[in-house]
Scaffold this motif. Structure first.
Motif, PDB file in Angstrom:
ATOM      1  N   GLN A 303       0.834  83.067  22.818  1.00  0.00           N
ATOM      2  CA  GLN A 303      -0.098  83.603  21.758  1.00  0.00           C
ATOM      3  C   GLN A 303       0.564  83.529  20.356  1.00  0.00           C
ATOM      4  OE1 GLN A 303      -0.366  87.724  23.357  1.00  0.00           O
ATOM      5  NE2 GLN A 303      -2.521  87.338  24.014  1.00  0.00           N
ATOM      6  N   GLU A 306       0.567  79.631  19.389  1.00  0.00           N
ATOM      7  CA  GLU A 306      -0.744  79.311  18.714  1.00  0.00           C
ATOM      8  C   GLU A 306      -0.905  79.406  17.478  1.00  0.00           C
ATOM      9  OE1 GLU A 306      -4.664  77.638  19.417  1.00  0.00           O
ATOM     10  OE2 GLU A 306      -2.831  77.682  20.828  1.00  0.00           O
ATOM     11  N   PHE A 309       0.477  76.372  15.945  1.00  0.00           N
ATOM     12  CA  PHE A 309       0.156  74.970  16.472  1.00  0.00           C
ATOM     13  C   PHE A 309      -0.543  74.272  15.425  1.00  0.00           C
ATOM     14  CE2 PHE A 309      -1.341  71.801  19.163  1.00  0.00           C
ATOM     15  CZ  PHE A 309      -0.331  71.507  19.934  1.00  0.00           C
ATOM     16  N   HIS A 310      -1.530  74.818  14.752  1.00  0.00           N
ATOM     17  CA  HIS A 310      -2.224  73.874  13.890  1.00  0.00           C
ATOM     18  C   HIS A 310      -1.800  73.743  12.617  1.00  0.00           C
ATOM     19  CE1 HIS A 310      -2.926  78.181  12.784  1.00  0.00           C
ATOM     20  NE2 HIS A 310      -3.670  77.661  11.491  1.00  0.00           N
TER      21      HIS A 310
END
Length: 464
Positions: A303, A306, A309-310
């Motif tokens: 979590q 994430e 990650f972008h």
């Protein structure tokens, strides 16, 4: 009677001035000064006990940081709560146990560990030229634009303060028992040695929304001692635990503050980022990108992963290894700390020795496709040093930097004592015969605070 009244007034004035200052240093740092001609042993003691020499502006009425030194009187506990948890089967529970242990004694005293002399916590000495005056924080790696959040448009500075438990403090006290002769030979922490570090950022919730409601501290982080509001972003924990045979003997973990987590206090809104016990030296770009392999010597909370990650960093640590949000995404916690060592000598800034040392230390991979760089930097060292012929310091970067600062000071101010202040061999660099530029003044090895600019200093490339 008049003379007695005058004497009484003078005594009262002296006591008022004395009691209004910190026991470790006056507001202007005079108690940290070591005038020319002062005996070496006395000067070494003053430096060891000094809390901070940095300036303070617009914070004269604020409470100042006071160092709590490690002591041989600190008694380690016989049992620790995390020892009941298998870190490989339940890394999240193990991490939460480590965090709760660090918070339990220190939250109630606002991390002013000098206020409770009965507890076993301490600071690492010899950071007096790097610690800001209000909280004792030192400069960390800066966060580049968009490393923390997509809305973060500017670089932001980060500062941190770390403390150790009684098991670690007692071992540090053995090193510094003689302030003029630190003993690092065969250094190792015992099982149960523990450290916790609070990392604060100058980033705001408008740039990094998950910082809303975080713990705020004022800190004198400016070059002239200007005070700024800092927010808790990250908490690191580390514990010596030798339950994995052949490993480093350490578990490193990190947490991130997240405003989206329910909780009544900032500490309840800390999310585990991950836990690591090895470097995964075989995890190369091909293994990660083409074969779909992941780190097997780290657990990273999916979590939290994430959340990043972008962003341009993609991962917290290289190819999914564990590192904190503040830390270098090309590195990992354990690889960075594995470089803690004692050269047994000073390495002056700008010298040929300094350049040689930089080449000998495993560098953070600048080419992620270079398998040789990957394997060397993330090598599992166990109890060995990253540079053969040097004394490993059991993954303690604070001890390594403290020793480095001590040796630089001795070289600069008491050069005749250089050979009698080490119990480990002085490392010989091939370039030593060609050195021509001696040190003439003390040069603290810890970088001072830097403004939030977009240029990247060379030393930033090699920070965790």
């Amino acid at each position: 009677m008049a003379n007695r009244a005058l004497l009484f007034s003078l005594v009262c004035m002296f006591l008022a001035v004395f009691l209004s200052t910190s026991p470790a240093q006056f507001a202007d740092g005079r108690r940290c000064e070591t005038p020319e001609g002062m005996p070496f042993t006395e000067a070494a003691r003053i430096k060891l006990e000094c809390s901070s020499t940095r300036p303070l502006k617009d914070g004269a009425n604020e409470r100042e940081f006071v160092i709590k030194l490690p002591s041989l009187q600190q008694k380690p506990e016989r049992k620790y709560p995390w020892q009941e948890i298998n870190p490989l089967k339940d890394p999240s529970a193990f991490l939460k146990s480590l965090l709760a242990y660090g918070i339990k004694d220190n939250q109630k005293i606002d991390w002013r560990i000098e206020d409770d002399q009965s507890n076993g916590w301490c600071h690492a000495p010899w950071f007096q030229d790097a610690r800001e005056r209000l909280r004792g924080m030192t400069s960390e790696r800066r966060s580049r634009a968009r490393e923390l959040h997509a809305l973060q448009a500017e670089w932001r500075v980060n500062w941190a303060v770390g403390i150790y438990n009684a098991a670690a403090c007692r071992r540090l006290a053995e090193v510094w028992q003689d302030p003029a002769f630190p003993k690092t030979k065969d250094f190792a922490f015992p099982d149960g040695a523990y450290a916790i570090k609070l990392l604060f950022t100058q980033a705001t919730p408008s740039e990094v929304p998950y910082l809303a409601g975080s713990l705020e501290w004022d800190a004198a982080i400016g070059d002239a001692g200007e005070v700024a509001t800092m927010r808790l972003l990250q908490v690191d924990v580390a514990v010596k635990d030798s339950r994995i045979p052949g490993g480093s003997g350490w578990f490193f973990g990190t947490f991130i503050y997240d405003a989206g987590i329910p909780g009544n206090t900032p500490y309840e809104r800390l999310a585990p980022v991950g836990l690591t016990w090895g470097g995964d030296p075989a995890l190369t770009a091909f293994q990660y990108e083409q074969m779909g392999k992941i780190a097997t010597e780290s657990w990273v909370n999916p979590q939290v992963a994430e959340m990043f990650f972008h962003l341009p960093r993609h991962n917290l640590g290289l190819f999914g290894r564990l590192n904190g949000p503040v830390d270098n995404p090309r590195s990992s916690c354990i690889a960075c700390h594995g470089q803690a060592l004692d050269w047994g000598r000073a390495i002056p800034k700008g010298s040929l020795a300094a350049r040689s040392a930089l080449m000998m230390l495993p560098a953070i991979p600048q080419d992620a496709s270079n398998d040789g760089q990957i394997g060397r930097y993330f090598m599992n060292l166990g109890s060995s040093s990253s540079v053969q012929g040097t004394q490993p310091l059991d993954y303690s970067l604070q001890l390594a930097k403290g020793i480095e600062n001590f040796r630089a000071w001795v070289k600069a101010d008491y050069e005749s004592m250089v050979g009698s202040t080490t119990d480990v061999p002085m490392f010989a660099f091939p370039t030593d015969p060609f050195e021509v530029q001696p040190i003439t003044r003390s040069e603290p090895s810890i970088r001072a605070a830097q403004p939030s600019v977009r240029t990247e200093p060379a030393e930033e490339v090699f920070k965790r």
